[in-house]
Write an enzyme that holds these catalytic residues in place. Structure first.
Site, PDB file in Angstrom:
ATOM      1  N   CYS A   2     -32.316  20.895  61.286  1.00 48.06           N
ATOM      2  CA  CYS A   2     -32.434  22.468  62.591  1.00 48.06           C
ATOM      3  C   CYS A   2     -33.872  23.134  62.844  1.00 48.06           C
ATOM      4  CB  CYS A   2     -32.307  23.692  61.723  1.00 48.06           C
ATOM      5  SG  CYS A   2     -30.790  23.348  61.309  1.00 48.06           S
ATOM      6  N   ARG A  27     -36.536  17.113  66.711  1.00 48.42           N
ATOM      7  CA  ARG A  27     -36.269  16.966  65.845  1.00 48.42           C
ATOM      8  C   ARG A  27     -34.864  16.792  65.393  1.00 48.42           C
ATOM      9  NH1 ARG A  27     -39.201  20.604  62.058  1.00 48.42           N
ATOM     10  NH2 ARG A  27     -37.351  21.218  61.165  1.00 48.42           N
ATOM     11  N   TRP A  74     -28.862  21.386  63.605  1.00 45.35           N
ATOM     12  CA  TRP A  74     -28.287  20.940  63.470  1.00 45.35           C
ATOM     13  C   TRP A  74     -27.292  20.627  62.249  1.00 45.35           C
ATOM     14  CZ3 TRP A  74     -29.231  16.662  58.531  1.00 45.35           C
ATOM     15  CH2 TRP A  74     -28.475  15.424  59.061  1.00 45.35           C
ATOM     16  N   ASN A  98     -32.992  27.304  58.887  1.00 41.34           N
ATOM     17  CA  ASN A  98     -33.434  26.267  58.210  1.00 41.34           C
ATOM     18  C   ASN A  98     -32.919  26.312  56.788  1.00 41.34           C
ATOM     19  OD1 ASN A  98     -33.713  25.861  61.001  1.00 41.34           O
ATOM     20  ND2 ASN A  98     -36.035  24.839  60.878  1.00 41.34           N
ATOM     21  N   GLY A  99     -32.344  25.055  56.296  1.00 37.83           N
ATOM     22  CA  GLY A  99     -32.153  25.420  54.899  1.00 37.83           C
ATOM     23  C   GLY A  99     -30.695  25.145  54.551  1.00 37.83           C
ATOM     24  N   GLU A 482     -37.619  -3.126  58.817  1.00 40.77           N
ATOM     25  CA  GLU A 482     -38.848  -2.124  59.744  1.00 40.77           C
ATOM     26  C   GLU A 482     -37.891  -2.700  61.115  1.00 40.77           C
ATOM     27  OE1 GLU A 482     -39.128   0.402  59.575  1.00 40.77           O
ATOM     28  OE2 GLU A 482     -40.313   1.704  62.064  1.00 40.77           O
ATOM     29  N   LYS A 486     -34.590   0.082  63.324  1.00 42.58           N
ATOM     30  CA  LYS A 486     -35.463   0.589  64.752  1.00 42.58           C
ATOM     31  C   LYS A 486     -34.352   0.122  65.442  1.00 42.58           C
ATOM     32  CE  LYS A 486     -38.097   2.357  63.896  1.00 42.58           C
ATOM     33  NZ  LYS A 486     -38.722   2.693  63.115  1.00 42.58           N
ATOM     34  N   GLU A 489     -31.000   2.178  65.011  1.00 46.70           N
ATOM     35  CA  GLU A 489     -31.314   3.587  65.127  1.00 46.70           C
ATOM     36  C   GLU A 489     -31.039   4.133  66.488  1.00 46.70           C
ATOM     37  OE1 GLU A 489     -35.277   3.944  63.983  1.00 46.70           O
ATOM     38  OE2 GLU A 489     -34.209   6.238  62.732  1.00 46.70           O
ATOM     39  N   HIS A 505     -28.134 -17.249  50.237  1.00 46.39           N
ATOM     40  CA  HIS A 505     -27.549 -16.746  49.248  1.00 46.39           C
ATOM     41  C   HIS A 505     -26.027 -15.797  49.900  1.00 46.39           C
ATOM     42  CE1 HIS A 505     -30.050 -18.776  46.226  1.00 46.39           C
ATOM     43  NE2 HIS A 505     -31.356 -18.279  47.201  1.00 46.39           N
ATOM     44  N   LYS A 604     -35.526  14.537  62.797  1.00 49.57           N
ATOM     45  CA  LYS A 604     -36.836  13.328  62.449  1.00 49.57           C
ATOM     46  C   LYS A 604     -37.321  13.836  61.390  1.00 49.57           C
ATOM     47  CE  LYS A 604     -40.922  12.256  64.379  1.00 49.57           C
ATOM     48  NZ  LYS A 604     -40.989  10.687  64.352  1.00 49.57           N
TER      49      LYS A 604
HETATM   50  C1  AGP Z   1     -37.804   6.123  60.850  1.00 47.16           C
HETATM   51  O1  AGP Z   1     -37.522   5.749  62.197  1.00 47.16           O
HETATM   52  C2  AGP Z   1     -36.487   7.173  60.635  1.00 47.16           C
HETATM   53  N1  AGP Z   1     -36.474   8.178  61.888  1.00 47.16           N
HETATM   54  C3  AGP Z   1     -36.675   7.908  59.218  1.00 47.16           C
HETATM   55  O2  AGP Z   1     -36.099   6.359  58.525  1.00 47.16           O
HETATM   56  C4  AGP Z   1     -37.644   8.505  58.722  1.00 47.16           C
HETATM   57  O3  AGP Z   1     -38.720   7.301  58.481  1.00 47.16           O
HETATM   58  C5  AGP Z   1     -36.998   8.738  57.573  1.00 47.16           C
HETATM   59  O4  AGP Z   1     -36.597   9.583  57.694  1.00 47.16           O
HETATM   60  C6  AGP Z   1     -38.605   9.297  56.717  1.00 47.16           C
HETATM   61  O5  AGP Z   1     -39.598  10.505  56.666  1.00 47.16           O
HETATM   62  P1  AGP Z   1     -41.003  11.356  56.731  1.00 47.16           P
HETATM   63  O6  AGP Z   1     -41.623  10.000  56.938  1.00 47.16           O
HETATM   64  O7  AGP Z   1     -40.784  11.728  57.205  1.00 47.16           O
HETATM   65  O8  AGP Z   1     -40.689  11.350  55.531  1.00 47.16           O
END
Ligand code: AGP
Length: 609
Positions: A2, A27, A74, A98-99, A482, A486, A489, A505, A604
């Site tokens: 949010c 976000r 969100w 938010n929260g 990673e 990517k 995501e 394995h 985000k």
């Molecule tokens: C990465 O592409 C992500 N969207 C996610 O995994 C992110 O790295 C993770 O939520 C950690 O966020 P931060 O670095 O703001 O703590």
């Protein structure tokens, strides 16, 4: 997650709030809304879906007030819908939140017993009811908010409007970030910097348990108990243009291309090529302490966690000290072996990730010193850790982290060098050599970015794949993880990262002509091993895309497609290796037509557990 924006001033409030909400879109959200005064009444406009929909609604509205609040939601408690969108208006009070209000069921039951009826499924709605409850008991707006918040358990950042005081906003924070922006004849509230950076650079970051009372001419900060708080504003140097797309189709692509610059900024002023010294502003750990510690933990989530996995290789190699890497969400619940001889390094782009914050507190309570590597200035993590090393990547807007990741790697490398120097493992000549290699990195990363057209072509051929396997070994095994993250995501293709030697394995059972395998083949000590892994894939008719080092003439015969990255020292190879993977994920997503910058279901910064 949010986002909150609030405005007190003489500009058209609807337009300003909308602009702020657009800056918060990155976000991640599923509904949005604003509350603004019109003829001394609070008017709420909300809708499910994108801000464009809210914009259409606002086109037909007129507002004449001097204060307003807006929100992108969100969904956590209650599905995405107009009724669950914020602001929540109850009688004379409108609230954005938010929260998570942990005791909302209890509060809701109490309020229902007092004949309140609720119009949403959210936890947040209890706040407007609680504040109205205290106003009806004769308390002022400010007292009502403070007394209401005292009944709440959980986390919040809120902005509140009250019909009887139409020029005023009250904002408050507990465990969820909130910023007050100071302007000339206008003031702002926001959950994060980019939302108001176009209007002011002077900001006060609220602390837990503080409220801000603001109108266009003044801002007063107090504790919930009413004691005044004096804190000078912080001048934010981020340029608002840095947060725009600058001609790129997506923020993610812009941020991928910004990486060489981000690395230069992260290194600036922190290294000396002449002496081999490292200067870590913000980290004040003595040589005596560095010799005394027995273990270092990297703790993070998602991409930042993968930076920690790369960091383990760097730090164990350069500092000769045992390093553990832990997911924040696991660390906090497993009673970790931590004491005053442990150094915790928390890695977070946003500095607001709830699990990372909780892990930091868990470790600190057990006596560990805490260092964070963070991109967002004055974020909660940056303020709560003992030491902070900022990454200086600039605002990262795309949900998929790219430049923050490589800047984290650069910061970790600096820490590793510094630890190695302080522990007497790295002597001057080696330090000078490594720093020289570090300085060359941005140029090599530029060269890797030039591979984009070739990567785009391969991406087009594989955009319809259902699954993907990413293989790497050694320091590039986390880069395989990673790359897979990517891809999943932003393109929603199922992808798994695996240490190549582990494939036989289990995952080898998945290999057939339908399974593309992206393999990282740097010219390093495990090169021959990776070639054998490629053979294992080819023998089962899998398709191999290899990311190899320029000059590797043998690899083209083995792989179906090869991308050649520039030659780079193996300990720094992840910086260059990750670029083709970021570009590959980006182009696959573009070919598939998915929402690259705001992928479905993602946020985000993940500010809830
Ligand atoms: C990465 O592409 C992500 N969207 C996610 O995994 C992110 O790295 C993770 O939520 C950690 O966020 P931060 O670095 O703001 O703590």
């Amino acid at each position: 997650m949010c986002g909150i924006i609030g405005y007190a001033g003489e500009r058209a409030p609807g337009d300003l709030l909308l602009d702020g909400l657009k800056k918060l879109e990155y976000r991640g959200y599923d509904s949005a809304g604003v509350a603004v005064f019109n003829r001394d009444k609070i008017k709420v406009c909300r809708c499910e879906g994108k801000i464009a929909c809210l914009e259409k609604i606002l086109d037909n509205e007129t507002f004449d007030g001097e204060a307003g609040i807006g929100h992108t939601r969100w969904a956590t408690h209650g599905r995405p819908s107009e009724a669950n969108a914020h602001p929540h208006l109850f009688q004379s009070i409108a609230v954005v939140h938010n929260g998570i209000i942990e005791n909302y069921i209890e509060l809701r039951d109490m309020l229902k017993d007092e004949h309140n009826t609720f119009s949403s499924e959210t936890d947040s709605e209890v706040l407007s009811h609680l504040f109205v409850r205290f106003i009806k008991k004769g308390l002022s707006f400010e007292e009502a908010v403070c007394r209401g918040l005292e009944m709440v358990r959980g986390s919040y950042a809120i902005a509140v409007l009250y019909e009887k005081e139409p020029a005023k906003i009250i904002a408050a924070r507990k465990e969820s970030p909130l910023i007050i922006g100071l302007g000339e004849g206008e003031n702002f509230v926001a959950s994060d910097v980019p939302a108001i950076l176009g209007y002011t650079r002077n900001m006060i970051f609220l602390n837990d348990g503080e409220i801000a009372v603001l109108d266009k001419n003044r801002v007063e900060i107090k504790t919930l108990a009413g004691s005044p708080v004096q804190r000078p504003p912080i001048h934010i140097t981020w340029d608002p243009i840095m947060a725009e797309k600058s001609g790129y189709k997506h923020f993610m692509l812009k941020e991928i291309f910004e990486q060489p610059r981000a690395i230069i900024d992260t290194l600036r002023g922190r290294i000396s090529e002449e002496t081999g010294s490292v200067f870590l502003d913000g980290i004040d750990l003595s040589t005596e302490y560095m010799k005394k510690i027995e273990r270092i933990y990297f703790i993070a989530c998602g991409t930042s966690y993968y930076a920690g996995l790369v960091g383990k290789f760097m730090l164990e190699h350069l500092g000769r000290i045992p390093v553990e890497v832990d997911l924040a969400s696991e660390f906090r619940y497993r009673d970790p072996l931590v004491n005053e001889k442990t150094l915790l390094v928390l890695i977070s782009q946003s500095g607001e990730t709830a699990d990372t914050l909780a892990a930091m507190r868990e470790g600190r309570d057990k006596g560990a010193r805490t260092v964070c590597i963070c991109n967002v200035v004055e974020s909660t993590l940056a303020r709560d850790c003992d030491h902070v090393l900022y990454t200086h990547a600039g605002p990262e807007i795309g949900v998929a982290s790219t430049k923050a990741f490589t800047s984290q790697l650069a910061s970790i490398f600096l820490i590793a060098l510094s630890v190695g120097r302080k522990r007497g493992v790295i002597q001057d000549d080696r330090a000078k050599y490594l720093i020289q290699k570090l300085v060359e990195l941005p140029r090599l990363m530029e060269q890797a970015l030039q591979l984009e057209p070739a990567i785009r072509e391969i991406a087009e051929q594989y955009a319809d794949a259902r699954d993907f396997l990413f293989l790497g070994r050694g320091i590039n095994y986390p880069i395989a993880l990673e790359g897979a993250l990517k891809l999943k995501e932003i393109s929603y293709i199922h992808a798994e990262g695996y240490p190549a030697g582990e494939m036989k394995h289990g995952p080898i059972a998945l290999i057939d002509e339908e399974m593309p395998v992206l393999t990282l083949v740097p010219n390093d000590s495990v090169y021959e091993k990776i070639l054998s892994n490629i053979e294992e894939v080819k023998a089962r008719k899998g398709k191999v895309i290899a990311i190899a080092t320029k000059g590797d003439i043998g690899i083209e015969k083995r792989a179906d497609h090869t991308i050649f990255i520039p030659e780079v020292d193996s300990i720094l190879s992840p910086f260059v290796m990750v670029i083709p993977l970021q570009l590959f994920a980006y182009h696959v997503a573009v070919f598939k037509g998915t929402d690259v910058d705001q992928p479905r279901n993602l946020a985000k910064s993940v500010t809830v557990e």
